[in-house]
Write a protein that holds these residues in place. Structure first.
Motif, PDB file in Angstrom:
ATOM      1  N   ARG A  87      43.131  33.263  43.565  1.00  0.00           N
ATOM      2  CA  ARG A  87      41.856  33.879  43.005  1.00  0.00           C
ATOM      3  C   ARG A  87      41.559  34.968  43.734  1.00  0.00           C
ATOM      4  NH1 ARG A  87      38.098  32.786  39.626  1.00  0.00           N
ATOM      5  NH2 ARG A  87      39.079  30.779  38.802  1.00  0.00           N
ATOM      6  N   GLN A  88      41.416  34.880  45.145  1.00  0.00           N
ATOM      7  CA  GLN A  88      40.942  36.074  45.839  1.00  0.00           C
ATOM      8  C   GLN A  88      41.645  37.156  45.956  1.00  0.00           C
ATOM      9  OE1 GLN A  88      41.210  33.811  49.706  1.00  0.00           O
ATOM     10  NE2 GLN A  88      39.229  33.158  49.773  1.00  0.00           N
ATOM     11  N   ALA A  89      43.084  36.992  45.765  1.00  0.00           N
ATOM     12  CA  ALA A  89      44.054  38.128  45.411  1.00  0.00           C
ATOM     13  C   ALA A  89      43.594  38.757  43.931  1.00  0.00           C
ATOM     14  CB  ALA A  89      45.531  37.937  45.780  1.00  0.00           C
ATOM     15  N   ILE A  90      43.473  38.100  42.969  1.00  0.00           N
ATOM     16  CA  ILE A  90      43.276  38.556  41.753  1.00  0.00           C
ATOM     17  C   ILE A  90      41.959  39.209  41.631  1.00  0.00           C
ATOM     18  CG2 ILE A  90      43.058  38.006  39.253  1.00  0.00           C
ATOM     19  CD1 ILE A  90      45.786  38.119  40.176  1.00  0.00           C
ATOM     20  N   ILE A 156      57.432  40.421  40.221  1.00  0.00           N
ATOM     21  CA  ILE A 156      57.635  41.748  39.665  1.00  0.00           C
ATOM     22  C   ILE A 156      56.851  41.484  38.238  1.00  0.00           C
ATOM     23  CG2 ILE A 156      58.789  43.469  38.251  1.00  0.00           C
ATOM     24  CD1 ILE A 156      60.741  43.352  40.976  1.00  0.00           C
ATOM     25  N   MET A 157      57.316  40.518  37.555  1.00  0.00           N
ATOM     26  CA  MET A 157      56.731  40.038  36.427  1.00  0.00           C
ATOM     27  C   MET A 157      55.187  39.817  36.513  1.00  0.00           C
ATOM     28  SD  MET A 157      59.509  37.442  34.512  1.00  0.00           S
ATOM     29  CE  MET A 157      58.374  36.132  34.598  1.00  0.00           C
ATOM     30  N   LEU A 158      54.527  39.162  37.257  1.00  0.00           N
ATOM     31  CA  LEU A 158      53.146  39.042  37.841  1.00  0.00           C
ATOM     32  C   LEU A 158      52.386  40.440  37.899  1.00  0.00           C
ATOM     33  CD1 LEU A 158      50.704  37.206  38.658  1.00  0.00           C
ATOM     34  CD2 LEU A 158      51.312  37.527  40.917  1.00  0.00           C
ATOM     35  N   ILE A 159      52.978  41.133  38.651  1.00  0.00           N
ATOM     36  CA  ILE A 159      52.311  42.392  39.047  1.00  0.00           C
ATOM     37  C   ILE A 159      52.318  43.421  37.864  1.00  0.00           C
ATOM     38  CG2 ILE A 159      52.696  44.678  40.446  1.00  0.00           C
ATOM     39  CD1 ILE A 159      53.887  42.721  42.492  1.00  0.00           C
ATOM     40  N   MET A 176      37.261  45.042  33.842  1.00  0.00           N
ATOM     41  CA  MET A 176      38.517  43.981  34.467  1.00  0.00           C
ATOM     42  C   MET A 176      37.881  42.775  34.659  1.00  0.00           C
ATOM     43  SD  MET A 176      41.341  45.085  33.984  1.00  0.00           S
ATOM     44  CE  MET A 176      42.045  43.639  35.151  1.00  0.00           C
ATOM     45  N   SER A 177      36.629  42.680  34.825  1.00  0.00           N
ATOM     46  CA  SER A 177      35.949  41.361  35.409  1.00  0.00           C
ATOM     47  C   SER A 177      35.965  40.444  34.215  1.00  0.00           C
ATOM     48  CB  SER A 177      34.567  41.474  35.975  1.00  0.00           C
ATOM     49  OG  SER A 177      33.823  42.354  35.163  1.00  0.00           O
ATOM     50  N   ASP A 178      36.072  40.972  32.993  1.00  0.00           N
ATOM     51  CA  ASP A 178      35.852  40.226  31.835  1.00  0.00           C
ATOM     52  C   ASP A 178      37.137  39.280  31.610  1.00  0.00           C
ATOM     53  OD1 ASP A 178      33.515  41.221  30.986  1.00  0.00           O
ATOM     54  OD2 ASP A 178      34.339  42.709  29.788  1.00  0.00           O
ATOM     55  N   VAL A 179      38.344  39.776  32.523  1.00  0.00           N
ATOM     56  CA  VAL A 179      39.464  38.953  31.943  1.00  0.00           C
ATOM     57  C   VAL A 179      39.965  38.286  33.270  1.00  0.00           C
ATOM     58  CG1 VAL A 179      40.393  40.413  30.229  1.00  0.00           C
ATOM     59  CG2 VAL A 179      40.979  41.169  32.664  1.00  0.00           C
ATOM     60  N   THR A 180      39.145  38.175  34.281  1.00  0.00           N
ATOM     61  CA  THR A 180      39.256  37.524  35.734  1.00  0.00           C
ATOM     62  C   THR A 180      39.952  36.136  35.561  1.00  0.00           C
ATOM     63  OG1 THR A 180      37.594  38.678  36.714  1.00  0.00           O
ATOM     64  CG2 THR A 180      38.294  36.772  37.732  1.00  0.00           C
ATOM     65  N   GLU A 181      39.159  35.201  34.902  1.00  0.00           N
ATOM     66  CA  GLU A 181      39.685  33.905  34.568  1.00  0.00           C
ATOM     67  C   GLU A 181      41.097  33.840  33.871  1.00  0.00           C
ATOM     68  OE1 GLU A 181      38.163  31.273  36.344  1.00  0.00           O
ATOM     69  OE2 GLU A 181      36.890  32.940  36.887  1.00  0.00           O
ATOM     70  N   GLU A 182      41.375  34.573  33.050  1.00  0.00           N
ATOM     71  CA  GLU A 182      42.829  34.598  32.363  1.00  0.00           C
ATOM     72  C   GLU A 182      43.789  35.050  33.186  1.00  0.00           C
ATOM     73  OE1 GLU A 182      45.240  33.621  29.488  1.00  0.00           O
ATOM     74  OE2 GLU A 182      42.979  33.264  29.228  1.00  0.00           O
ATOM     75  N   ALA A 183      43.585  36.190  34.086  1.00  0.00           N
ATOM     76  CA  ALA A 183      44.449  36.615  35.123  1.00  0.00           C
ATOM     77  C   ALA A 183      44.863  35.607  36.210  1.00  0.00           C
ATOM     78  CB  ALA A 183      43.841  37.980  35.659  1.00  0.00           C
ATOM     79  N   VAL A 184      43.668  34.866  36.704  1.00  0.00           N
ATOM     80  CA  VAL A 184      43.844  33.892  37.638  1.00  0.00           C
ATOM     81  C   VAL A 184      44.669  32.676  37.162  1.00  0.00           C
ATOM     82  CG1 VAL A 184      42.524  32.110  39.171  1.00  0.00           C
ATOM     83  CG2 VAL A 184      41.838  34.552  38.887  1.00  0.00           C
ATOM     84  N   GLU A 185      44.329  32.386  36.110  1.00  0.00           N
ATOM     85  CA  GLU A 185      45.196  31.318  35.218  1.00  0.00           C
ATOM     86  C   GLU A 185      46.567  31.387  35.515  1.00  0.00           C
ATOM     87  OE1 GLU A 185      43.399  29.380  31.786  1.00  0.00           O
ATOM     88  OE2 GLU A 185      41.147  29.416  32.940  1.00  0.00           O
ATOM     89  N   ALA A 186      46.627  32.787  34.669  1.00  0.00           N
ATOM     90  CA  ALA A 186      48.223  33.088  34.519  1.00  0.00           C
ATOM     91  C   ALA A 186      48.773  33.107  35.782  1.00  0.00           C
ATOM     92  CB  ALA A 186      48.116  34.771  33.917  1.00  0.00           C
ATOM     93  N   THR A 187      48.108  33.608  36.965  1.00  0.00           N
ATOM     94  CA  THR A 187      48.841  33.849  38.243  1.00  0.00           C
ATOM     95  C   THR A 187      49.147  32.490  38.731  1.00  0.00           C
ATOM     96  OG1 THR A 187      47.697  36.036  38.833  1.00  0.00           O
ATOM     97  CG2 THR A 187      48.607  34.655  40.653  1.00  0.00           C
ATOM     98  N   ILE A 188      48.200  31.430  38.818  1.00  0.00           N
ATOM     99  CA  ILE A 188      48.490  30.266  39.332  1.00  0.00           C
ATOM    100  C   ILE A 188      49.567  29.562  38.472  1.00  0.00           C
ATOM    101  CG2 ILE A 188      47.495  28.028  39.134  1.00  0.00           C
ATOM    102  CD1 ILE A 188      44.810  29.232  39.982  1.00  0.00           C
ATOM    103  N   ALA A 189      49.710  29.821  37.105  1.00  0.00           N
ATOM    104  CA  ALA A 189      50.757  29.148  36.340  1.00  0.00           C
ATOM    105  C   ALA A 189      52.042  29.857  36.678  1.00  0.00           C
ATOM    106  CB  ALA A 189      50.524  29.436  34.685  1.00  0.00           C
ATOM    107  N   LEU A 190      52.101  31.015  37.085  1.00  0.00           N
ATOM    108  CA  LEU A 190      53.342  31.603  37.479  1.00  0.00           C
ATOM    109  C   LEU A 190      53.675  31.259  38.972  1.00  0.00           C
ATOM    110  CD1 LEU A 190      53.177  35.270  36.291  1.00  0.00           C
ATOM    111  CD2 LEU A 190      55.000  33.809  35.614  1.00  0.00           C
ATOM    112  N   LEU A 191      52.749  30.951  39.684  1.00  0.00           N
ATOM    113  CA  LEU A 191      52.983  30.534  41.021  1.00  0.00           C
ATOM    114  C   LEU A 191      53.167  28.871  41.212  1.00  0.00           C
ATOM    115  CD1 LEU A 191      50.729  32.949  43.103  1.00  0.00           C
ATOM    116  CD2 LEU A 191      53.382  33.075  42.448  1.00  0.00           C
ATOM    117  N   ALA A 192      52.564  28.133  40.314  1.00  0.00           N
ATOM    118  CA  ALA A 192      52.626  26.652  40.446  1.00  0.00           C
ATOM    119  C   ALA A 192      53.942  26.140  40.772  1.00  0.00           C
ATOM    120  CB  ALA A 192      51.896  26.117  39.342  1.00  0.00           C
ATOM    121  N   PRO A 193      54.120  24.879  41.681  1.00  0.00           N
ATOM    122  CA  PRO A 193      55.095  24.320  41.958  1.00  0.00           C
ATOM    123  C   PRO A 193      55.595  23.543  40.487  1.00  0.00           C
ATOM    124  CG  PRO A 193      53.501  23.046  42.770  1.00  0.00           C
ATOM    125  CD  PRO A 193      52.887  24.394  42.189  1.00  0.00           C
ATOM    126  N   ARG A 194      57.017  23.729  40.694  1.00  0.00           N
ATOM    127  CA  ARG A 194      57.850  23.468  39.183  1.00  0.00           C
ATOM    128  C   ARG A 194      57.715  21.617  39.321  1.00  0.00           C
ATOM    129  NH1 ARG A 194      62.572  27.592  39.087  1.00  0.00           N
ATOM    130  NH2 ARG A 194      60.981  29.350  39.283  1.00  0.00           N
TER     131      ARG A 194
END
Length: 194
Positions: A87-90, A156-159, A176-194
């Motif tokens: 979240r902090q990075a996004i 690279i897909m994330l960036i 951009m702040s209007d899409v913060t939550e979506e961007a955070v959720e997508a980032t977490i989904a891409l990084l989450a453990p499998r």
């Protein structure tokens, strides 16, 4: 004032003037005459620092990119839980894009027009972001959550996704702040453990 300091001041003024001109007129319509007028300097001074408008643009983009990488790195608390770090990075990415929306959009849309040099700058910039994300996810908090290493392709897909989302939001006049939550959720989904 030394010649070196004066030179750096003129260079900085030229870059700032170029960014202001991009904000007002766009990259394509900006001329060297516009840049030197805004910088309150001469064409001679411009050519002492840059060989062309494109070279000046690339210098502006390189500096903006380096500043963005530094601000994102500084915004992340390596001791926070991994989701909070994401979240902090996004949020830092978004704050950076919102602080310079016209330059951000120009970088994404006009940068490719710079030919081989522009492609090389894009690759170098992407590499800096890949290194940043790789470093962020290679931390105790991510490892303890079972995350890592994260593949280069996924980073690279994330960036790339964040860049395109940024461009579309800015082009449509959004914040951009209007899409913060979506961007955070997508980032977490891409990084989450499998």
């Amino acid at each position: 004032m030394t010649t070196e300091v004066a030179g750096a001041d003129f260079r900085s003024r030229l870059l700032s003037a170029f960014e202001a001109s991009i904000a007002e007129d766009g990259y394509a319509k900006t001329t060297i005459a516009d840049i030197v007028r805004r910088a309150r300097t001469s064409r001679r001074t411009f050519y002492e620092h840059f060989s062309s408008k494109d070279e000046c643009f690339m210098a502006l983009l390189a500096e903006a990119n380096a500043e963005q990488v530094r601000s994102i790195a500084a915004a992340v608390d390596p001791d926070a839980p991994w989701e909070q770090q994401a979240r902090q990075a996004i949020e830092a990415w978004i704050a950076s894009a919102e602080s310079r929306p016209d330059l951000t959009l120009s970088w994404i849309r006009d940068g490719p027009s710079l030919g081989a040099a522009g492609r090389e700058l894009t690759r170098e910039s992407m590499e800096k972001f890949v290194e940043l994300v790789t470093g962020l996810v290679d931390s105790a908090q991510f490892r303890s959550a079972g995350i890592g290493p994260v593949s280069r392709q996924r980073i690279i897909m994330l960036i790339g996704g964040l860049r395109e989302l940024t461009a579309i939001v800015v082009e449509n006049g959004g914040k951009m702040s209007d899409v913060t939550e979506e961007a955070v959720e997508a980032t977490i989904a891409l990084l989450a453990p499998r």
